[in-house]
Scaffold this active site. Structure first.
Site, mmCIF file in Angstrom:
data_model
loop_
_atom_site.group_PDB
_atom_site.id
_atom_site.type_symbol
_atom_site.label_atom_id
_atom_site.label_comp_id
_atom_site.label_asym_id
_atom_site.label_seq_id
_atom_site.Cartn_x
_atom_site.Cartn_y
_atom_site.Cartn_z
ATOM 1 N N ASP A 42 0.861 -1.187 0.000
ATOM 2 C CA ASP A 42 0.000 0.000 0.000
ATOM 3 C C ASP A 42 0.895 1.234 0.000
ATOM 4 O O ASP A 42 1.730 1.401 0.881
ATOM 5 C CB ASP A 42 -0.892 -0.010 1.249
ATOM 6 N N CYS A 82 -6.887 3.838 -2.006
ATOM 7 C CA CYS A 82 -6.863 2.408 -1.688
ATOM 8 C C CYS A 82 -7.982 1.592 -2.323
ATOM 9 O O CYS A 82 -7.759 0.713 -3.159
ATOM 10 C CB CYS A 82 -6.904 2.228 -0.175
ATOM 11 N N HIS A 253 -1.756 24.639 -9.828
ATOM 12 C CA HIS A 253 -3.057 24.340 -10.417
ATOM 13 C C HIS A 253 -4.088 24.372 -9.286
ATOM 14 O O HIS A 253 -3.804 23.946 -8.156
ATOM 15 C CB HIS A 253 -3.027 22.963 -11.073
ATOM 16 N N ASP A 315 -1.228 -0.535 -4.568
ATOM 17 C CA ASP A 315 -2.476 0.092 -4.998
ATOM 18 C C ASP A 315 -2.256 1.517 -5.506
ATOM 19 O O ASP A 315 -2.983 2.011 -6.356
ATOM 20 C CB ASP A 315 -3.519 0.073 -3.876
ATOM 21 N N HIS A 316 -1.253 2.195 -4.974
ATOM 22 C CA HIS A 316 -0.895 3.549 -5.399
ATOM 23 C C HIS A 316 0.458 3.859 -4.789
ATOM 24 O O HIS A 316 1.074 2.996 -4.139
ATOM 25 C CB HIS A 316 -1.936 4.580 -4.947
#
EC number: 3.1.6.1
Length: 530
Positions: A42, A82, A253, A315-316
């Protein structure tokens, strides 16, 4: 006509040859189909799995997988948070198809996963650790923050990122929960697999290197504490830990600015603080690698290593203070770029693939490994033709792009990312009300120069391609309606306690400075219900 028939025959023979070769490799009908072990961490930054990223920290077992197998240099999450990310991985479908909008809204518990298909095809399956892909999980704060992201207020929703050094130079086990499930996986392989008469598929889901829960925020808090021990910190080359450059607030941004504020990163940080947060994060990655090593050792000791395909992914990632942010929820590389390494029988060794891929590709890849016929409706493509030692014909080659989307908290609009060649294109909302971003990653690895205004033709072409993948203005509108409906239902369910409950969520420090004003902002937002 004869020439055409001859060519068709040659193509047919070539196809049959490749399919037969493929079947010989996969052993579809024998008991020698490969075992499959997948380790999913994770918040692991995928850039650490190849040079020069892995120079900053010792990751011997990830490096071993690189040497013995194949590494994907441009692998992306399908949603940088997640639950939606894992929902995409387990279902093989993009987030807008599963409607996994946030950490609370994901797959139905009865959704069919690739593990289900392996079980039906005769595999013995076993899952341990963090799954996190079905609806109903995570804190009330997390879901309310996602529902109210369109409300025009800025409230800190996370704890300020901090470090926490525990133990001493002999303290190897910091994340006890992860070590416990790793031990369970090792024991299962040592004690159970020898008696199996069929191949097995093992999934191990880890929490690391996700930051730890910050206790000061209460029991439903997010994680903003980077915790490690001197043992793992010694694996980090501190002089290699960079202090990333930040844009000025006025140059950010608008969505990135919102993320910075809500992640509680808009205050002052010293260079030492930033470097320490990043060093601790890398140390947590080293601990993750240590758990991978335990799995490798168990496979080796049981004689299963040469019979097993091993996948490592996440997951990221985690921004670890890049772009004045930590955590994920962003399309910047630190958040969206994930590791993907595959090794095992039939997989090329020491091989690097630069083609952009994503987590939805795991579903068809695993089915190919097991010799299971592909199911319909998948968003991904098998990666086996890219990494197999046997030349394999692919009727549907992998596209040249990877796609990701985000609809959750800490970003005040839906976000859509397309990665192709040197370009990363990011569109927002309906494509009109929020300006897009365009980065040339070959010239700007740090993603500090948004060149969208300089390359309007590139933006136009990439936006057209993006819309061929997803009608993103319509999806954004659907998420907007969903968020209002869910919030209104939640508000009504609380009755008279609503004012007290909403003031006590993670944003309570900022909320209580002007509670009535923030309540009015929400009421005005709800009046625009459509």
């Amino acid at each position: 006509m004869a020439f055409g028939c001859t060519n068709m025959l040659r193509v047919f023979v070539l196809l049959i040859f490749n399919v037969n070769a493929y079947c010989m490799y996969l052993n579809w009908t024998s008991h020698d189909r490969p075992n499959i072990v997948m380790i999913m961490s994770d918040a692991f930054d995928g850039r650490l799995t190849f040079q020069p990223g892995n120079k900053v920290v010792q990751l011997p077992y990830i490096n071993y997988m690189r040497e013995m197998g194949s590494v994907f240099l441009n692998s992306y999450t399908n949603s940088p948070i997640c639950c939606p990310s894992r929902a995409a991985m387990w279902s093989g479908q993009f987030v807008h198809l599963t409607q996994s909008w946030n950490n609370n809204k994901c797959l139905h518990p009865n959704a069919t996963t690739w593990m289900d298909n392996l079980r039906k095809s005769g595999y013995h399956t076993h899952s341990l650790g963090k799954l996190d892909y079905t609806s109903g999980h995570h804190s009330v704060s997390n879901r309310v923050e996602a529902w109210t992201r369109d409300v025009p207020f800025l409230l800190r929703q996370e704890g300020r990122p901090v470090t926490d050094l525990v133990g001493d130079a002999s303290t190897k086990r910091v994340m006890i929960k992860d070590w416990t499930i790793t031990d369970a996986a090792v024991q299962w392989m040592r004690n159970t697999t020898a008696s199996l008469t069929q191949p097995f598929a093992l999934y191990l889901g880890l929490n690391l290197p996700h930051p730890y829960r910050t206790d000061s925020l209460g029991p439903t808090a997010g994680g903003s504490t980077f915790r490690t021990s001197p043992y793992w910190l010694n694996k980090v080359s501190y002089n290699q830990v960079s202090v990333p450059k930040w844009l000025r607030f006025e140059d950010m941004h608008p969505v990135d600015y919102y993320s910075t504020v809500t992640k509680n990163c808009s205050g002052h940080f010293t260079k030492e603080e930033i470097r320490n947060i990043r060093a601790f994060y890398y140390a947590m990655c080293a601990e993750t690698d240590g758990m991978l090593g335990e799995i490798m050792a168990a496979l080796r000791d049981t004689g299963l290593l040469n019979k097993t395909v091993v996948l490592f992914t996440s997951d990221h990632g985690d921004l670890a203070m890049e772009h004045r942010q930590f955590y994920k929820m962003s399309m910047f590389e630190g958040s969206s770029h994930v590791p993907l390494l595959i090794m095992g029988p039939g997989v090329k060794s020491g091989f690097e693939i630069s083609l952009p891929v994503s987590l939805v590709d795991i579903y068809p890849t695993v089915l190919d490994l097991a010799g299971v016929p592909q199911t319909g409706g998948l968003s991904g493509h098998s990666l086996i033709p890219l990494i197999s030692r046997v030349s394999i014909y692919s009727a549907e080659p992998h596209p040249a792009w990877a796609f990701s989307e985000y609809h959750g908290c800490n970003a005040n609009t839906s976000t859509y990312m397309l990665r192709i060649s040197e370009w990363k294109y990011i569109a927002y909302a309906d494509g009109l009300t929020v300006p897009p971003q365009l980065f040339n990653l070959s010239k700007d690895e740090s993603e500090l120069r948004n060149v969208a205004s300089h390359f309007p033709d590139v933006c136009q072409d990439l936006d057209k391609l993006l819309r061929s993948i997803v009608d993103y203005p319509s999806v954004s509108k659907s998420v907007h309606r969903y968020n209002k409906q869910q919030f209104l239902e939640w508000k009504q369910s609380l009755g008279d306690s609503y004012t007290q409950v909403i003031a006590s969520l993670r944003w309570h420090i900022d909320w209580q400075k002007d509670a009535k004003s923030y309540e009015r902002d929400i009421e005005e937002w709800l009046l625009g219900f459509d």
